[in-house]
Scaffold this motif. Structure first.
Motif, short mmCIF file in Angstrom:
data_model
loop_
_atom_site.label_atom_id
_atom_site.label_comp_id
_atom_site.label_asym_id
_atom_site.label_seq_id
_atom_site.Cartn_x
_atom_site.Cartn_y
_atom_site.Cartn_z
N ASP A 39 0.82 -1.21 0.00
CA ASP A 39 0.00 0.00 0.00
C ASP A 39 0.86 1.27 0.00
OD1 ASP A 39 -2.13 -1.72 0.09
OD2 ASP A 39 -2.53 -1.43 2.24
N ASN A 40 1.95 1.26 0.75
CA ASN A 40 2.83 2.42 0.85
C ASN A 40 4.20 2.10 0.27
OD1 ASN A 40 0.97 4.10 2.16
ND2 ASN A 40 1.45 3.18 4.13
N TYR A 41 4.24 1.47 -0.89
CA TYR A 41 5.48 0.97 -1.47
C TYR A 41 6.56 2.04 -1.54
CZ TYR A 41 8.75 -1.31 -4.62
OH TYR A 41 9.88 -1.86 -5.15
N ALA A 42 6.27 3.18 -2.12
CA ALA A 42 7.25 4.25 -2.25
C ALA A 42 6.73 5.54 -1.64
CB ALA A 42 7.61 4.46 -3.71
N ALA A 97 13.70 -6.06 -4.21
CA ALA A 97 12.31 -5.60 -4.31
C ALA A 97 11.87 -4.85 -3.05
CB ALA A 97 11.38 -6.78 -4.55
N SER A 98 12.49 -5.13 -1.91
CA SER A 98 12.04 -4.50 -0.67
C SER A 98 12.91 -3.33 -0.22
CB SER A 98 11.96 -5.54 0.44
OG SER A 98 13.25 -6.00 0.77
N ILE A 99 13.88 -2.91 -1.01
CA ILE A 99 14.73 -1.77 -0.63
C ILE A 99 13.90 -0.50 -0.50
CG2 ILE A 99 16.52 -0.20 -1.47
CD1 ILE A 99 18.02 -2.61 -2.49
N ILE A 100 13.10 -0.20 -1.49
CA ILE A 100 12.32 1.04 -1.48
C ILE A 100 11.28 1.04 -0.36
CG2 ILE A 100 10.70 2.46 -2.81
CD1 ILE A 100 12.36 1.73 -5.29
#
Length: 166
Positions: A39-42, A97-100
């Motif tokens: 939901d709040n990816y970036a 994929a999970s850095i941001i």
């Protein structure tokens, strides 16, 4: 304290019931993880509660152990280190994929205590930086609205959602 008072005050305390459906901790962790990851990816603006941040970190650590376990199983099945290589490769893809989202939830957590997201760069200072960031991440957020947005723990919004103030 007399025995009668002890029995009345300790044993006979009324139970406080939760409003809403019962949920277990695993379900709560998964919901916070989905919020931070998808939901709040970036989303680098706004504020994140301590529970959102730490449940995201807990889920990430558990996924790391799942990848290690998967590598062990694949190594046992294939009989070579190819299984471990596959598991490490999958973990690296997950890490990329999970850095941001990881950075975004950290910045929003720092916003919750009223500091700029650029404060995260302090963690690059050897030894003292990571300790200071850890202290900031476990600190309770500011009550009420701050420069970065409304309080994510606001009870008024929760009351409106369940229909008491409508």
């Amino acid at each position: 304290m007399s025995l009668n008072r002890f029995v009345f005050e300790v044993w006979r305390k009324p139970k406080i019931r939760r409003v809403g459906p019962k949920t277990n901790d695993l379900k709560i962790m998964i919901e916070w993880y989905k919020t931070a990851m998808f939901d709040n990816y970036a989303n680098f603006s706004g504020r994140a509660r301590r529970s959102e941040y730490w449940y995201f970190r807990l889920a990430t650590a558990l996924l790391f152990f799942v990848f290690i376990f998967l590598g062990g199983i694949l190594t046992a099945i294939l009989g070579t280190t190819a299984g471990l290589s596959i598991a490490v490769g999958l973990f690296c893809l997950y890490a990329i994929a999970s850095i941001i989202p990881s950075l975004a939830v950290t910045v929003r957590r720092i916003h919750d205590i009223g500091k700029s997201g650029w404060t995260v760069l302090v963690s690059l200072i050897p030894l003292a930086g990571p300790i200071w960031i850890l202290v900031l991440l476990i600190t309770e957020g500011e009550h009420g609205e701050n420069y970065y947005g409304p309080d994510p723990k606001s009870t008024i919004e929760e009351i409106d959602e369940i229909g008491i103030n409508n």
